[in-house]
Design an enzyme around this catalytic site. Structure first.
Site, PDB file in Angstrom:
ATOM      1  N   LYS A 281      -5.673   5.178 -10.043  1.00  0.00           N
ATOM      2  CA  LYS A 281      -4.215   5.232 -10.073  1.00  0.00           C
ATOM      3  C   LYS A 281      -3.751   5.472 -11.510  1.00  0.00           C
ATOM      4  O   LYS A 281      -4.210   4.829 -12.440  1.00  0.00           O
ATOM      5  CB  LYS A 281      -3.649   3.915  -9.547  1.00  0.00           C
ATOM      6  CG  LYS A 281      -2.263   3.990  -8.974  1.00  0.00           C
ATOM      7  CD  LYS A 281      -1.943   2.699  -8.227  1.00  0.00           C
ATOM      8  CE  LYS A 281      -0.657   2.826  -7.459  1.00  0.00           C
ATOM      9  NZ  LYS A 281      -0.374   1.608  -6.661  1.00  0.00           N
ATOM     10  N   GLU A 417       4.539  -6.268   8.328  1.00  0.00           N
ATOM     11  CA  GLU A 417       5.832  -6.951   8.474  1.00  0.00           C
ATOM     12  C   GLU A 417       5.923  -7.749   9.762  1.00  0.00           C
ATOM     13  O   GLU A 417       6.526  -8.829   9.796  1.00  0.00           O
ATOM     14  CB  GLU A 417       6.962  -5.915   8.420  1.00  0.00           C
ATOM     15  CG  GLU A 417       7.174  -5.274   7.057  1.00  0.00           C
ATOM     16  CD  GLU A 417       6.248  -4.107   6.787  1.00  0.00           C
ATOM     17  OE1 GLU A 417       6.330  -3.520   5.695  1.00  0.00           O
ATOM     18  OE2 GLU A 417       5.427  -3.777   7.685  1.00  0.00           O
ATOM     19  N   ARG A 445      10.536  -2.673  10.978  1.00  0.00           N
ATOM     20  CA  ARG A 445       9.227  -2.674  11.638  1.00  0.00           C
ATOM     21  C   ARG A 445       8.948  -3.997  12.337  1.00  0.00           C
ATOM     22  O   ARG A 445       8.039  -4.081  13.162  1.00  0.00           O
ATOM     23  CB  ARG A 445       8.140  -2.385  10.598  1.00  0.00           C
ATOM     24  CG  ARG A 445       8.333  -1.062   9.880  1.00  0.00           C
ATOM     25  CD  ARG A 445       7.507  -0.982   8.609  1.00  0.00           C
ATOM     26  NE  ARG A 445       6.094  -0.884   8.894  1.00  0.00           N
ATOM     27  CZ  ARG A 445       5.308   0.097   8.457  1.00  0.00           C
ATOM     28  NH1 ARG A 445       5.835   1.077   7.740  1.00  0.00           N
ATOM     29  NH2 ARG A 445       4.041   0.115   8.724  1.00  0.00           N
TER      30      ARG A 445
END
Length: 697
Positions: A281, A417, A445
């Protein structure tokens, strides 16, 4: 001569040499760094997939072949390779290039994403449709190591393996969350599995052994078990193999030669194949490599450091390739301290896209997220029942500060979630006071768990609805505009939003002092810089009259109340006498206050930064309609609902620009009220401007 500006599309990659591809990778990184420094955006994730993106586009024939980007925040290299270099400087600006794939933007963008975990299901659907119509296009899905652990991804993997769907899955692993075995045996075994000889001989051997009289089936089963044991011992990814998906890995994610070779052979295998690619990253920008959390979405520092290419070396004398950036429209992040508190972040934090940077900026007031997190920490010092929960967004929701103070009372469930809400219900049943901090857009969600688990069981779960309202540059997938109407229908749920950051503190106290589900909505905005007050527990369902008036009534929900007051001031200049109510609660509504103030008014106007269909204004309208059946003084009172227009998505742009375009800023709200008065045939009173009478400080 730079290569990137000369590309007309991904097909041009097939005419470049290996050296030119390496040069192109460096140019892409320079362009992303220079652009994001000005416009803001997701930096680290996009820098990490440059070679991976080049390899896929060189081998696949987009747009005939389809590349699905799960989440989509890592798709900046994809955008640069698919004809958007010239406009890339408009990234995340109104009318400019979006921060996520958008089908309206390019035929190379397969679907409009933004939320993690959907890519594998989309990819399987595309592949199944291809097979049903006997198509020949190839489908690839790029999914991150965090997104692949979400429930939806695991459901998709299970079905993909069962159906043997022809599909290439690229697992972009930049966190080593899956076993990091990179030994020689693992590499050797991947090469064997990629060979057609191995695939055909394995099947032939099993068929041959299986035909041995009496003992054949037993020998075949033992042989298969032995092969599986060897694979499991020397190579990660046995979960995928058990699901019926051929696993290849690990592959170095910044080695173009290795990527091209692996992808090329993987695309020739039958059935689903997952290629596990290890990336870094922030690759190519040293500060982003050193601070991968911060440079995923914290504000970037001034770009005084010379960018480095994909090999970690300086760019040297190469000509700059970044397109001209659009003028900066959002302020950079700053950090200030609230009185009596430690330093708190004031803009979006590490799980968001980075805001633009500038050499010097005016410090902002602490934002609502920071204020809530700080107050929650103070309350948790004396109430050990308080548990902090989030779903893969500890920094963005401010819960990382809670975690630092109370590591044993904090749970990050990852991109799950649904689980976070069900877990909170169980914790509440066990006598705890869970606080679930989720972005409004991601809370969508977990709607079933909100209904079935939290509300049906009437448990005291506090849902901290962060990023409620307009979020800005991340566009359609991230605006927090649909949660309020969805929640209004739910039994037992209290819904509140503060007019300012100090009222937010009192509403937090209120939520934790009562025994029912409580949704506390607040925006990503900085606060108003108000002096601290002593928080108090507010009566549930009670608003406040901020200003008296005899002709018009403004009723606001949340921080838009300040803009409603601004609009009231502008209407007062026209001569109108305007009363202003801060509702505080959308459910239960303070009907006594609102209906009482509406009586005899020429017009009632509601204000919310949410979609108007079924939202706060609808609740006020319902209350007035019911009251007017028995009250003649209300029968001639019209109600106008102002907010985000229904039945549409809101695209990307700064929050300030979006409010201006949607006419949700002070002048825009005033203009809408004036238009309504004109439609009703109500001219402005002929008298001197009215001086408002304020009842609240």
């Amino acid at each position: 001569m730079p290569i990137l500006p000369t590309l007309t599309g991904p097909a041009d990659l097939r005419g470049l040499t290996e050296a030119q591809l390496e040069e192109l990778a460096a140019e892409i990184r320079e362009t992303i760094i220079a652009t994001v420094a000005t416009t803001g955006g997701h930096l680290g994730s996009s820098l990490g997939v440059v070679e991976l993106t080049i390899a896929l586009h060189r081998l696949l024939e987009s747009p005939r072949d389809r590349i699905v980007w799960d989440t989509g925040h890592q798709a900046y290299p994809h955008k640069l390779l698919t004809g958007r270099f010239e406009r890339f400087g408009t990234l995340r600006q109104i009318g400019g290039v979006g921060g996520f794939p958008r089908r309206s933007e390019s035929e190379h963008d397969v679907f409009d994403g933004g939320h993690a975990g959907t890519g594998l299901s989309i990819g399987e659907g595309l592949a199944t449709a291809r097979d049903l119509r006997r198509g020949r296009e190839r489908i690839a899905v790029v999914v991150g190591d965090a997104a692949i652990t979400s429930g939806l991804s695991l459901e998709a993997l299970n079905d993909i393996g069962q159906r043997k769907t022809q599909l290439l899955i690229v697992l972009n692993d930049n966190e080593m969350s899956i076993s990091p075995t990179v030994g020689g045996l693992s590499k050797y075994l991947s090469q064997i599995k990629l060979s057609g000889t191995w695939q055909s001989s394995k099947t032939a051997y099993d068929d041959l052994v299986g035909r041995i009289p009496v003992i054949g089936p037993t020998v075949r089963e033992l042989s298969q078990r032995l092969r599986a044991s060897v694979v499991n011992f020397v190579q990660p990814g046995q979960l995928f193999e058990d699901l019926g998906i051929t696993y290849i890995g690990l592959v170095p994610g910044h080695d173009l030669k290795a990527l091209l070779s692996t992808f090329s052979r993987a695309l020739e295998l039958k059935g689903p194949v997952i290629v596990h690619v290890r990336t870094q990253k922030g690759r190519g920008f040293e500060p982003a490599v050193a601070d991968q959390v911060g440079f995923h979405g914290a504000a970037l520092p001034p770009m005084e450091v010379v960018p480095t290419n994909g090999n970690g070396h300086g760019a040297g004398d190469r000509a700059a390739t970044a397109p001209a950036a659009a003028p900066m429209t959002a302020a950079a992040k700053a950090t200030t301290s609230a009185p009596g508190r430690g330093a708190m972040p004031t803009e979006s934090m590490a799980d968001d896209a980075a805001p633009p940077t500038a050499a010097s900026v005016v410090p902002k007031n602490p934002n609502y997220t920071a204020v809530l997190a700080a107050e929650l920490i103070e309350l948790a010092r004396t109430d050990r029942r308080i548990i902090g929960i989030t779903a893969g967004m500890p920094t963005g929701t401010g819960m990382s500060h809670f975690q630092a103070e109370f590591p044993d009372r904090f749970v990050d469930v990852g991109i799950a979630e649904q689980h976070s809400m069900a877990l909170a219900t169980g914790l509440a049943m066990g006598g705890m006071r869970p606080v679930v901090a989720l972005y409004s857009t991601f809370l969508q969600r977990a709607f079933d768990q909100t209904v079935h688990d939290v509300c049906q069981n009437d448990q005291p779960v506090l849902i901290a609805v962060d990023r409620a309202g307009l979020v800005g540059e991340d566009g359609t997938s991230h605006q927090g505009m649909f949660t309020l109407p969805a929640q209004r229908q739910l039994p037992n749920l209290v819904i509140a939003s503060p007019k300012d950051e100090q009222e937010l503190r009192s509403l937090l106290w209120t939520a934790l002092a009562q025994d029912h589900p409580f949704a506390l909505h607040y925006p990503r905005d900085p606060g108003f810089g108000l002096p601290p007050i002593e928080p108090t527990v507010l009566p549930i369902g009670k608003g406040e009259l901020l200003r008296e008036g005899s002709e018009l009534l403004f009723v606001g929900f949340g921080p838009i109340v300040a803009r409603a007051i601004e609009a009231a001031d502008l209407l007062a200049v026209d001569g109108w006498s305007v009363a202003v109510v801060n509702a505080r609660f959308a459910k239960p509504l303070d009907e006594a206050l609102i209906v009482g103030q509406a009586r005899g008014k020429k017009l009632v106007v509601t204000f919310e930064e949410s979609v108007v269909s079924g939202g706060f204004g609808s609740g006020v309208l319902e209350a007035v309609e019911m009251a007017r059946l028995r009250d003649e003084a209300l029968r001639a009172v019209p109600v106008r609902i102002l907010g985000i227009p229904g039945d549409r998505f809101v695209d990307h742009g700064s929050v300030a620009d979006l409010r201006r375009l949607l006419r949700l800023d002070g002048p825009g709200l005033a203009a809408q009220v004036r238009e309504t008065l004109t439609e009703l045939g109500l001219p402005a009173p002929v008298r001197e401007a009215v001086s408002p009478i304020s009842l609240a400080g």
